[in-house]
Design a protein around this motif. Structure first.
Motif, short mmCIF file in Angstrom:
data_model
loop_
_atom_site.label_atom_id
_atom_site.label_comp_id
_atom_site.label_asym_id
_atom_site.label_seq_id
_atom_site.Cartn_x
_atom_site.Cartn_y
_atom_site.Cartn_z
N SER A 20 0.85 -1.18 0.00
CA SER A 20 0.00 0.00 0.00
C SER A 20 0.89 1.23 0.00
O SER A 20 2.05 1.17 0.39
CB SER A 20 -0.93 0.00 1.21
OG SER A 20 -0.17 0.05 2.40
N ALA A 56 5.39 3.97 0.88
CA ALA A 56 4.82 2.67 0.55
C ALA A 56 5.29 1.65 1.58
O ALA A 56 6.35 1.80 2.19
CB ALA A 56 5.26 2.23 -0.85
N SER A 58 4.93 -2.88 2.45
CA SER A 58 4.47 -4.18 1.97
C SER A 58 4.80 -5.26 2.99
O SER A 58 5.89 -5.30 3.54
CB SER A 58 5.14 -4.53 0.65
OG SER A 58 4.79 -5.84 0.25
N TYR A 70 8.31 -5.40 -3.32
CA TYR A 70 6.92 -5.00 -3.48
C TYR A 70 6.70 -3.56 -3.05
O TYR A 70 5.97 -2.81 -3.69
CB TYR A 70 5.99 -5.91 -2.67
CG TYR A 70 5.70 -7.25 -3.31
CD1 TYR A 70 4.98 -7.34 -4.49
CD2 TYR A 70 6.14 -8.42 -2.72
CE1 TYR A 70 4.71 -8.57 -5.07
CE2 TYR A 70 5.87 -9.66 -3.29
CZ TYR A 70 5.16 -9.72 -4.47
OH TYR A 70 4.89 -10.93 -5.04
N GLU A 74 5.47 -0.38 -5.35
CA GLU A 74 4.32 0.46 -4.99
C GLU A 74 4.73 1.93 -4.92
O GLU A 74 3.97 2.81 -5.32
CB GLU A 74 3.71 0.01 -3.66
CG GLU A 74 2.54 0.86 -3.22
CD GLU A 74 1.37 0.89 -4.20
OE1 GLU A 74 0.63 1.89 -4.21
OE2 GLU A 74 1.17 -0.07 -4.97
N ASN A 77 4.71 3.08 -8.36
CA ASN A 77 3.32 3.23 -8.81
C ASN A 77 2.75 4.56 -8.33
O ASN A 77 2.07 5.26 -9.09
CB ASN A 77 2.45 2.08 -8.31
CG ASN A 77 2.81 0.75 -8.93
OD1 ASN A 77 3.49 0.67 -9.94
ND2 ASN A 77 2.37 -0.33 -8.29
N GLN A 78 2.99 4.89 -7.07
CA GLN A 78 2.50 6.15 -6.51
C GLN A 78 3.07 7.34 -7.28
O GLN A 78 2.36 8.28 -7.61
CB GLN A 78 2.87 6.28 -5.03
CG GLN A 78 2.16 5.31 -4.12
CD GLN A 78 0.67 5.55 -4.06
OE1 GLN A 78 0.21 6.68 -4.06
NE2 GLN A 78 -0.08 4.47 -4.04
#
Length: 129
Positions: A20, A56, A58, A70, A74, A77-78
């Motif tokens: 997340s 982030a 994980s 991971y 993320e 991705n953000q």
């Protein structure tokens, strides 16, 4: 039998754990880009524009390195969602917590959860012509 249930639940947590992240915008947001185009920086590059603070974490992955991978994905991705093409890494760490397992049964147990965390400043660097 109780040990088998505990091991089963722990393996499910590892398989379905997730990453997340979040961002706090501090600059000009640009159109989204592909996360694979986001570069990580340990040193501050010249001529960049800060866009956001990104974080982030994980708990996915079978190893600590897997969880870090991971979390880094993320983080990218953000950054990509807000059009950043780079991230200046600020910190990495571990967040430890526990989950209560066996709810609804007559046997309850604590499951330790360790999440890897990363944070940084999402930036935009004008591509060289």
């Amino acid at each position: 039998m109780k040990v088998f249930k505990a091991l089963y639940l722990i393996s499910i947590l590892f398989l379905f754990g997730c990453a997340s992240g979040s961002s706090i915008v501090v600059g000009e947001v640009r159109p989204p880009i592909d996360p694979s185009k986001v570069r990580l920086y340990l040193e501050i590059p010249t001529n960049y524009e800060p866009i956001a603070i990104v974080n982030a974490s994980s708990d996915a992955g079978f190893t600590e390195q897997g969880s870090v991978n991971y979390a880094v994905q993320e983080l990218k991705n953000q950054a990509a969602r807000i059009g950043a093409n780079g991230i200046i890494l600020d910190s990495t760490g571990t967040r430890n917590s526990v989950m209560l397992g066996g709810q609804g049964t007559d046997y309850q147990y604590l499951i330790p959860v360790s999440a890897q965390t990363v944070s940084g400043t999402a930036i935009y660097i004008e591509p060289k012509s």
